[in-house]
Design a protein around this motif. Structure first.
Motif, short mmCIF file in Angstrom:
data_model
loop_
_atom_site.label_atom_id
_atom_site.label_comp_id
_atom_site.label_asym_id
_atom_site.label_seq_id
_atom_site.Cartn_x
_atom_site.Cartn_y
_atom_site.Cartn_z
N ALA A 178 0.83 -1.20 0.00
CA ALA A 178 0.00 0.00 0.00
C ALA A 178 0.87 1.26 0.00
O ALA A 178 0.63 2.19 -0.77
CB ALA A 178 -0.93 -0.02 1.21
N PHE A 205 -3.11 2.83 -8.60
CA PHE A 205 -3.86 2.07 -7.61
C PHE A 205 -4.55 0.85 -8.24
O PHE A 205 -5.01 -0.03 -7.52
CB PHE A 205 -4.89 2.94 -6.89
N LEU A 242 -3.13 -2.21 -6.92
CA LEU A 242 -3.20 -2.50 -5.48
C LEU A 242 -3.92 -3.81 -5.14
O LEU A 242 -3.41 -4.58 -4.32
CB LEU A 242 -3.83 -1.31 -4.74
N PRO A 243 -5.09 -4.10 -5.76
CA PRO A 243 -5.78 -5.35 -5.39
C PRO A 243 -4.88 -6.57 -5.55
O PRO A 243 -4.78 -7.41 -4.65
CB PRO A 243 -6.97 -5.41 -6.34
N CYS A 278 -9.50 -5.70 2.00
CA CYS A 278 -8.95 -4.48 1.41
C CYS A 278 -8.68 -4.68 -0.08
O CYS A 278 -8.93 -3.78 -0.89
CB CYS A 278 -7.65 -4.07 2.09
N ALA A 279 -8.15 -5.86 -0.44
CA ALA A 279 -7.88 -6.15 -1.85
C ALA A 279 -9.17 -6.08 -2.65
O ALA A 279 -9.22 -5.50 -3.74
CB ALA A 279 -7.24 -7.53 -1.98
N ALA A 297 -10.33 -2.50 -2.92
CA ALA A 297 -9.51 -1.74 -3.85
C ALA A 297 -9.84 -2.08 -5.29
O ALA A 297 -9.53 -1.33 -6.22
CB ALA A 297 -8.02 -2.00 -3.57
#
Lengths: 170, 119
Positions: free
Chosen positions: A122, A138, A141-142, B17-18, B21
């Motif tokens: 992150a 971003f 990011l996942p 969170c993944a 996001a």
């Protein structure tokens, strides 16, 4: 007998050198060969940070982390790489430090390591977003967060192995 | 070595969170244009309907190709070449980045497209 200051200096320097060797090794057999995601890596040098944080003390861990990032960037990274590593490494440290009072009762080395890996991803993406001036990084990011779970488990497991070999009380 | 409750909680939070996001990037599709940025400044707006080759000459040299409505980094002399191996920009990957060169390719969703109708 060595006085404790000399001993501490030698120990921290050795750990910094080990962290550098681990990041150098990772550059050769990087995760990026398998997954072309910018910033994806196993995070082997976090083994040293977590080990120092738990089995030595937080100031030493932070010192080793910062030395490793500065020297590592001089060796192989550019200015941008330095900022990504510094932000990521710092985020990882903060999270692991914040969670460390829960060790060993409620969290193990595995959980600490996963949290650190995720925070590193992150932080790194946030730095990349500021440097490139777009929020679109971003998009990675996942995937990075997803990858940080198995990679965190691997490095956390390795800290466990190292600690057992150096006969630390677990 | 066993996972403790706290460990599982941490893993669950990271996975959540993944997922969170990922949400902003679902369902964006039908891009007909793309933008190429260097350091956050717009360099080109590209029409994806026209096959073409663009070159970005900065610290490193990127060759960007548009073919059959899709865009990708065709060649680059940057050290890691992650941008080239990333492949084409798509619904699930609406932006491509060459970090060493600080170049970003971003898909633009066509004008007037409705994201979601509720009711």
């Amino acid at each position: 007998m060595l006085d404790s200051k000399t001993k501490m200096l030698a120990r921290n320097a050795t750990l910094t050198a080990m962290a550098l060797a681990l990041s150098a090794a990772e550059r050769l057999f990087g995760l990026q060969l398998l997954m072309p995601i910018p910033g994806a890596k196993v995070g082997l040098s976090n083994i040293v940070t977590l080990y120092a944080l738990i089995f030595i003390d937080a100031p030493s861990a932070l010192l080793i982390l910062i030395s490793r990032i500065i020297i590592g960037s001089l060796f192989f990274g550019g200015a941008a790489g330095f900022l990504y590593s510094l932000t990521g490494g710092f985020c990882a440290f903060i999270i692991m430090f914040a969670l460390s009072p829960l060790y060993p009762k409620r969290v193990s080395l595995l959980g600490l390591s996963v949290a650190g890996a995720a925070a590193h991803s992150a932080g790194q993406i946030a730095a990349a977003s500021v440097l490139s001036g777009t929020a679109y990084v971003f998009a990675y990011l996942p995937l990075l967060l997803l990858v940080s779970v198995p990679m965190g488990l691997i490095t956390g497991g390795l800290v466990f192995v190292v600690a057992r070999r150096t006969s630390k009380k677990l | 070595m066993k996972l403790k409750m706290g460990d599982m909680l941490i893993i669950a939070i990271v996975l959540l969170c993944a997922l969170a996001a990922l949400l902003p990037f679902l369902g964006s599709s039908g891009a007909t244009k793309a933008e190429i940025y260097k350091d956050g400044k717009l360099l080109y707006t590209v029409d994806l309907k026209k096959d073409q080759i663009l070159e970005v000459e900065e610290k490193y040299h990127n060759v960007i190709e548009v073919k059959n409505g899709k865009i990708h980094f065709k060649e680059s002399n940057c050290p890691d070449k992650v941008c080239v191996r990333s492949g084409y920009a798509s619904k699930g990957r609406p932006a491509l980045v060459c970090l060493p060169n600080r170049v970003v390719i971003k898909l633009l969703v066509s004008d007037g497209e409705v994201d979601l109708i509720v009711g």
